[in-house]
Design a protein around this motif. Sequence first.
Motif, mmCIF file in Angstrom:
data_model
loop_
_atom_site.group_PDB
_atom_site.id
_atom_site.type_symbol
_atom_site.label_atom_id
_atom_site.label_comp_id
_atom_site.label_asym_id
_atom_site.label_seq_id
_atom_site.Cartn_x
_atom_site.Cartn_y
_atom_site.Cartn_z
ATOM 1 N N MET A 79 -32.692 -8.734 19.106
ATOM 2 C CA MET A 79 -31.663 -7.420 18.532
ATOM 3 C C MET A 79 -30.709 -7.348 19.655
ATOM 4 S SD MET A 79 -31.029 -5.661 15.954
ATOM 5 C CE MET A 79 -30.215 -4.136 15.610
ATOM 6 N N LEU A 80 -29.351 -7.380 19.526
ATOM 7 C CA LEU A 80 -28.443 -7.110 20.616
ATOM 8 C C LEU A 80 -28.025 -5.796 20.592
ATOM 9 C CD1 LEU A 80 -26.207 -10.124 19.925
ATOM 10 C CD2 LEU A 80 -27.985 -9.847 21.839
ATOM 11 N N GLU A 81 -27.977 -5.241 21.636
ATOM 12 C CA GLU A 81 -27.613 -3.596 21.759
ATOM 13 C C GLU A 81 -26.486 -3.647 22.613
ATOM 14 O OE1 GLU A 81 -30.863 -2.068 23.921
ATOM 15 O OE2 GLU A 81 -32.313 -2.781 22.484
ATOM 16 N N GLY A 82 -25.146 -3.095 22.004
ATOM 17 C CA GLY A 82 -23.936 -2.678 22.704
ATOM 18 C C GLY A 82 -23.148 -3.869 22.801
ATOM 19 N N GLU A 83 -21.993 -3.458 23.363
ATOM 20 C CA GLU A 83 -20.898 -4.441 23.891
ATOM 21 C C GLU A 83 -21.365 -5.176 25.023
ATOM 22 O OE1 GLU A 83 -17.079 -2.413 24.478
ATOM 23 O OE2 GLU A 83 -16.260 -4.151 25.514
ATOM 24 N N PHE A 84 -21.980 -4.861 25.993
ATOM 25 C CA PHE A 84 -22.497 -5.552 27.206
ATOM 26 C C PHE A 84 -23.196 -7.058 26.714
ATOM 27 C CE2 PHE A 84 -25.163 -6.624 30.522
ATOM 28 C CZ PHE A 84 -24.170 -7.472 31.470
ATOM 29 N N GLU A 85 -24.514 -6.631 26.155
ATOM 30 C CA GLU A 85 -25.307 -7.717 25.597
ATOM 31 C C GLU A 85 -24.481 -8.499 24.728
ATOM 32 O OE1 GLU A 85 -28.040 -8.588 26.516
ATOM 33 O OE2 GLU A 85 -28.896 -7.039 27.733
ATOM 34 N N ASP A 86 -23.623 -8.010 23.965
ATOM 35 C CA ASP A 86 -22.985 -8.690 22.638
ATOM 36 C C ASP A 86 -22.023 -9.751 23.612
ATOM 37 O OD1 ASP A 86 -22.424 -9.675 20.201
ATOM 38 O OD2 ASP A 86 -20.862 -8.173 19.902
ATOM 39 N N ALA B 199 -16.672 -6.476 29.795
ATOM 40 C CA ALA B 199 -18.097 -6.479 29.775
ATOM 41 C C ALA B 199 -18.640 -5.713 30.774
ATOM 42 C CB ALA B 199 -19.081 -7.726 29.818
ATOM 43 N N MET B 200 -18.060 -5.719 32.094
ATOM 44 C CA MET B 200 -18.429 -4.819 33.168
ATOM 45 C C MET B 200 -18.064 -3.372 33.062
ATOM 46 S SD MET B 200 -20.042 -6.358 35.908
ATOM 47 C CE MET B 200 -19.701 -5.717 37.408
#
Length: 299
Positions: A1-8, A31-32
């Motif tokens: 399960m991906l969480e949020g823009e960074f992980e995506d 992403a940073m």
Amino acid sequence: MLEGEFEDTVDAIRTMRIRGAGAIARAAARAMAAAVREGRDIEAARRTLLNTRPSAVSLRNAVEFMYQRATAAGEDPDAVDSAAAEFEAYAAEARAGVVRHGSRLMVDFGRYLTHCNSSAVIDTLVAARRSGRRFEVFATETRPWGQGHLTVQALASAGIETTLIVDSAARHIIATEDIHAVLLGADTVTMAGSLINKVGTASVASAARDHGVPVYVFTETYKFSPAAMGRNPVPIEERPAEEVLPCPIPGVKVRNPVFDVTPPEMVKGIVTEGGIITPSQARAICERIGAGDLSPHVA
Ligand code: RI2
């Protein structure tokens, strides 16, 4: 399960839904900024991103630029968002410079060969076509991902005469089709002026050298590495065996290195935003980036 823009974004870069040296650098900068907004540990975010595509210094330079800005600004989310926007604006300005200088190389009725899918090369070819020049481009398929199919779609839809070839036909086409120049993108340019690009690039360049055909590399200077030196200047990314052989064959090992190193002697010119330079001039640009100056290079 991906969480949020960074992980995506990390997942998209790792699985190559976002790919190409320039695109992954811009995505890594965003992403940073997302990592800061999401309250993540900035040091861990930096390490995670650096490990996604280890051969592309474009990504490393973008991440280090963002890391410096984030720490200097006390991880203020607005300041980090501005830094990401600054990097994207810089990348766009640098791309415009590469296209401007690179289009001078295209001649009417010229024949060119490209390998893989470099947006720097494609943008330049499309700009030259729009300015009225007529020429032909041969593009390799680029096993195992087939990025050459993206290349031929982009070129053909811009009205450029385009021919798709299998990777192993490159030497034959260079030998028999009166090719004016080989045009390549870059994932990394080293201090010594070596090119790290999609696997197969070195074979294409060596065929070009054997037949007296010049090789030009199209790259913004943020793909130049302040640290990449020696015989093995960056780690060469090895991707999963399934990309090469979807159904394993018992007793068969698979290797899937996705980049290789082309020595500077095989490169005639590097088209940067500041002009067309020789590989021996790469050192000065690498040193400038090593000193922390990540800004468009003007010759
Ligand atoms: P632009 C690509 O890597 C290819 O090696 C291509 O030549 C290079 O990035 C440059 O891309 P991958 O992500 O920045 O397909 O010119 O492994 O688009």
